[in-house]
Design a protein around this motif. Structure first.
Motif, PDB file in Angstrom:
ATOM      1  N   LEU A 103       0.827  -1.199   0.000  1.00  0.00           N
ATOM      2  CA  LEU A 103       0.000   0.000   0.000  1.00  0.00           C
ATOM      3  C   LEU A 103       0.867   1.256   0.000  1.00  0.00           C
ATOM      4  CD1 LEU A 103      -2.885   1.189   0.229  1.00  0.00           C
ATOM      5  CD2 LEU A 103      -2.532   1.205   2.697  1.00  0.00           C
ATOM      6  N   LEU A 104       1.890   1.274   0.810  1.00  0.00           N
ATOM      7  CA  LEU A 104       2.782   2.429   0.859  1.00  0.00           C
ATOM      8  C   LEU A 104       3.530   2.624  -0.456  1.00  0.00           C
ATOM      9  CD1 LEU A 104       4.215   2.179   4.478  1.00  0.00           C
ATOM     10  CD2 LEU A 104       2.539   3.809   3.604  1.00  0.00           C
ATOM     11  N   ILE A 105       3.955   1.527  -1.074  1.00  0.00           N
ATOM     12  CA  ILE A 105       4.674   1.626  -2.344  1.00  0.00           C
ATOM     13  C   ILE A 105       3.764   2.196  -3.427  1.00  0.00           C
ATOM     14  CG2 ILE A 105       5.662   0.218  -4.220  1.00  0.00           C
ATOM     15  CD1 ILE A 105       6.877  -1.553  -2.015  1.00  0.00           C
ATOM     16  N   LEU A 106       2.479   1.882  -3.374  1.00  0.00           N
ATOM     17  CA  LEU A 106       1.552   2.362  -4.393  1.00  0.00           C
ATOM     18  C   LEU A 106       1.029   3.772  -4.123  1.00  0.00           C
ATOM     19  CD1 LEU A 106      -0.536  -0.891  -4.969  1.00  0.00           C
ATOM     20  CD2 LEU A 106       1.230   0.069  -6.444  1.00  0.00           C
ATOM     21  N   ASP A 124       0.613  19.671  -7.206  1.00  0.00           N
ATOM     22  CA  ASP A 124      -0.819  19.968  -7.185  1.00  0.00           C
ATOM     23  C   ASP A 124      -1.257  20.099  -5.733  1.00  0.00           C
ATOM     24  OD1 ASP A 124      -3.217  20.365  -8.615  1.00  0.00           O
ATOM     25  OD2 ASP A 124      -3.837  18.302  -8.242  1.00  0.00           O
ATOM     26  N   SER A 125      -2.498  19.830  -5.484  1.00  0.00           N
ATOM     27  CA  SER A 125      -3.036  19.925  -4.136  1.00  0.00           C
ATOM     28  C   SER A 125      -3.493  18.542  -3.659  1.00  0.00           C
ATOM     29  CB  SER A 125      -4.229  20.881  -4.132  1.00  0.00           C
ATOM     30  OG  SER A 125      -4.933  20.776  -2.932  1.00  0.00           O
ATOM     31  N   LEU A 126      -3.247  18.264  -2.418  1.00  0.00           N
ATOM     32  CA  LEU A 126      -3.692  16.997  -1.843  1.00  0.00           C
ATOM     33  C   LEU A 126      -5.221  16.946  -1.779  1.00  0.00           C
ATOM     34  CD1 LEU A 126      -2.331  14.475  -0.792  1.00  0.00           C
ATOM     35  CD2 LEU A 126      -2.425  15.427   1.495  1.00  0.00           C
ATOM     36  N   GLU A 181       2.214   8.805  -5.374  1.00  0.00           N
ATOM     37  CA  GLU A 181       1.124   9.681  -5.813  1.00  0.00           C
ATOM     38  C   GLU A 181       0.930  10.834  -4.829  1.00  0.00           C
ATOM     39  OE1 GLU A 181      -1.968  11.225  -8.071  1.00  0.00           O
ATOM     40  OE2 GLU A 181      -0.518   9.703  -8.614  1.00  0.00           O
ATOM     41  N   LEU A 182       1.010  10.555  -3.549  1.00  0.00           N
ATOM     42  CA  LEU A 182       0.877  11.620  -2.551  1.00  0.00           C
ATOM     43  C   LEU A 182       1.988  12.662  -2.696  1.00  0.00           C
ATOM     44  CD1 LEU A 182      -0.104   9.638   0.662  1.00  0.00           C
ATOM     45  CD2 LEU A 182      -1.543  11.152  -0.680  1.00  0.00           C
TER      46      LEU A 182
END
Length: 144
Positions: free
Chosen positions: A23-26, A38-40, A30-31
Motif C-alpha cells: 500500500l505504501l509503495i503504491l 498539485d493539491s492533496l 502519488e501523494l
C-alpha cells in the motif's frame, strides 16, 4: 495446538506487513507528486467524484428484459472508471468492455456523462471523447 496458533499468528503478521508495504509503495509516490505539483485536496476530491460518478452510472435491470450479462459487463467497466482532478486539468477515463452490447450501453451514456461532469466542474471546458483501444477518455481544461 499453541505451536500451530503461533505459526498462524506469525503468518498473519507477515501478511499484514506485506500488505502495508504494498500500500505504501503504491500510494506514497502519488501523494508526493500531488503535494509537490498539485493539491492533496484535489486527490481526495478525485476519489470522491469518481465514486459519485460510478454510483450515477451504475445501471439496474429493468423490466424490458435487458440481459443481465451485458449489465454486469457495463457495471464492471463503470466500476473501473476514474476521474483525475488536477489544478488546471481534469481527465475522465472509462475502460470499454469487450462485449458489443455492453459497449453500446456505455456509448449511449456519453452525452449524459459529459453533462454530469460539466455540471460538477463549471470552470472547465471539456473536449470530445477520445477512444484509444479499449479506453474512452474526456479531458477538461480550466477556463477561468
Amino acid at each position: 495446538m499453541t505451536k500451530v496458533l503461533g505459526l498462524i499468528s506469525n503468518t498473519m503478521d507477515g501478511m499484514i506487513v506485506i500488505s502495508v508495504a504494498t500500500l505504501l509503495i503504491l500510494v506514497v509516490p502519488e501523494l508526493v507528486l500531488r503535494i509537490v505539483h498539485d493539491s492533496l485536496a484535489n486527490w481526495f476530491y478525485s476519489i470522491w467524484v469518481s465514486f459519485r460518478l460510478r454510483k450515477f452510472l451504475i445501471k439496474q435491470a429493468d423490466h424490458e428484459g435487458e440481459g443481465t450479462f451485458k449489465l454486469q459487463q457495463h457495471n464492471k467497466a463503470i466500476r473501473k472508471s476514474i476521474i483525475d482532478v488536477r489544478e488546471k486539468k481534469i481527465t475522465y477515463i472509462v475502460k470499454l468492455p469487450n462485449g458489443v452490447q455492453a459497449q453500446k450501453l456505455i456509448l449511449e451514456t456519453k452525452e449524459i456523462l459529459r453533462e454530469e461532469i460539466s455540471s460538477c466542474f463549471p470552470d472547465y471546458t471539456f473536449s470530445n471523447y477520445e477512444r484509444y483501444k479499449h479506453w474512452m477518455r474526456i479531458e477538461g481544461t480550466k477556463i477561468r
